[in-house]
Design an enzyme around this catalytic site. Structure first.
Site, PDB file in Angstrom:
ATOM      1  N   LYS A 103     -21.170 -53.973  79.714  1.00  0.00           N
ATOM      2  CA  LYS A 103     -22.434 -54.406  79.171  1.00  0.00           C
ATOM      3  C   LYS A 103     -22.747 -53.142  78.990  1.00  0.00           C
ATOM      4  O   LYS A 103     -23.166 -52.481  79.878  1.00  0.00           O
ATOM      5  CB  LYS A 103     -23.533 -55.214  80.135  1.00  0.00           C
TER       6      LYS A 103
HETATM    7  C1  R5P Z   1     -30.200 -54.061  84.348  1.00  0.00           C
HETATM    8  O1  R5P Z   1     -30.137 -53.540  85.816  1.00  0.00           O
HETATM    9  C2  R5P Z   1     -29.916 -55.925  84.654  1.00  0.00           C
HETATM   10  O2  R5P Z   1     -28.555 -55.642  84.647  1.00  0.00           O
HETATM   11  C3  R5P Z   1     -30.379 -56.276  83.664  1.00  0.00           C
HETATM   12  O3  R5P Z   1     -30.459 -57.638  83.093  1.00  0.00           O
HETATM   13  C4  R5P Z   1     -29.885 -56.052  82.225  1.00  0.00           C
HETATM   14  O4  R5P Z   1     -31.359 -54.566  81.555  1.00  0.00           O
HETATM   15  C5  R5P Z   1     -30.220 -56.716  80.892  1.00  0.00           C
HETATM   16  O5  R5P Z   1     -31.718 -57.101  81.089  1.00  0.00           O
HETATM   17  P1  R5P Z   1     -32.575 -56.592  79.679  1.00  0.00           P
HETATM   18  O6  R5P Z   1     -32.042 -57.143  78.296  1.00  0.00           O
HETATM   19  O7  R5P Z   1     -33.570 -57.166  79.825  1.00  0.00           O
HETATM   20  O8  R5P Z   1     -32.418 -55.117  79.279  1.00  0.00           O
END
Ligand code: R5P
Length: 255
Positions: free
Chosen positions: A172
């Protein structure tokens, strides 16, 4: 790869090769994040529209009914709060036996390339991959980016490639210019984070661009659960990811 690991991964990345992951793990260092103050209330209406749910064991146990049929991506790294100056000092916070007991489909861990504790987080990843592979549980590496670092092609390409080299089964990361180069040089599937809340149309554009440039999907949180209409927003994101809808067409669903 073995059948169990492939099977778990296939529950997350669907038959069309795409996925909409709902990220609600923010509380692991942010506490009661806006929109997630009562996590169960936020999550429940979104479940039918998400391909998987990314969260901590605490929220899973307390806020998701055990008969819920959704693949779980368990966050297993942490150890800091937003009050810490150095967020990269993460350790593995959940053992593999607990992940198995919780019947998860994948485990997620952050790496901080270029951060003060880069080495520690990369070793965390390597160890987690070893454990995951023993039991057929895939690992999602989350490329966390320090405030002072540029989210550019070169940096994100470096992070994703290192994650894949150390054995992550999917990664990710953030969207960037020339995102296709990041995808090209990473031999495992990539999903993008949504990042801070932006207007719905912009978030759909972000998802659209990422898919067009080779991401298999999104792992989106704030741009869904902080939207005025989270259910409509996740449906619009699905339309982009799974139905190849244009931004305009998907945005119609938000109005
Ligand atoms: C961050 O460390 C987390 O894993 C969040 O789940 C990630 O940033 C994704 O969420 P968002 O779309 O709010 O950035």
């Amino acid at each position: 790869m073995d059948w169990g690991l492939e099977n778990r991964l296939a529950r997350i990345i669907r038959k069309d090769g795409r996925t909409v992951m709902l990220a609600v793990d923010h509380g692991y260092f942010l506490g009661p994040t806006s929109g997630l103050e009562v996590a169960g209330k936020t999550i429940e209406p979104l479940l039918p529209h998400a391909d998987s749910l990314m969260l901590t064991r605490g929220v899973l146990r307390t806020s998701v009914a055990p008969d819920t049929d959704i693949p779980i991506i368990l966050r297993v790294s942490g150890g800091n709060s937003i009050l810490d100056k150095e967020l990269s000092n993460e350790e593995i916070t959940v053992g593999i036996e607990e992940a198995i007991r919780l019947n998860v489909s994948a485990m997620a861990l952050s790496i901080y390339v270029g951060g003060e504790y880069e080495h520690q987080t990369l070793i965390n990843l390597s160890k987690l991959v070893d454990e995951g592979e023993k039991y057929g549980i895939p690992v999602l590496a989350v490329t966390a980016v320090g405030k002072e670092m540029a989210r550019d092609t070169k940096y994100l390409g470096l992070c994703c490639r290192i994650a894949a080299e150390l054995g992550a089964h999917f990664v990710k990361t953030y969207y960037c210019e020339e995102f296709e180069k990041v995808v090209e040089s990473c031999p495992v599937p990539i999903v993008i984070a949504g990042g801070k809340k932006i207007p719905e149309k912009d978030a759909l554009q972000l998802a659209y661009n990422a898919i067009q440039r080779g991401a298999v999907g999104v792992d989106m949180g704030r741009n869904i659960f902080q939207s005025k209409n989270p259910v409509a927003m996740i449906q619009a994101v699905r339309a982009v990811v799974h139905k190849n809808k244009s931004v305009e067409e998907a945005y119609e669903l938000c109005l």
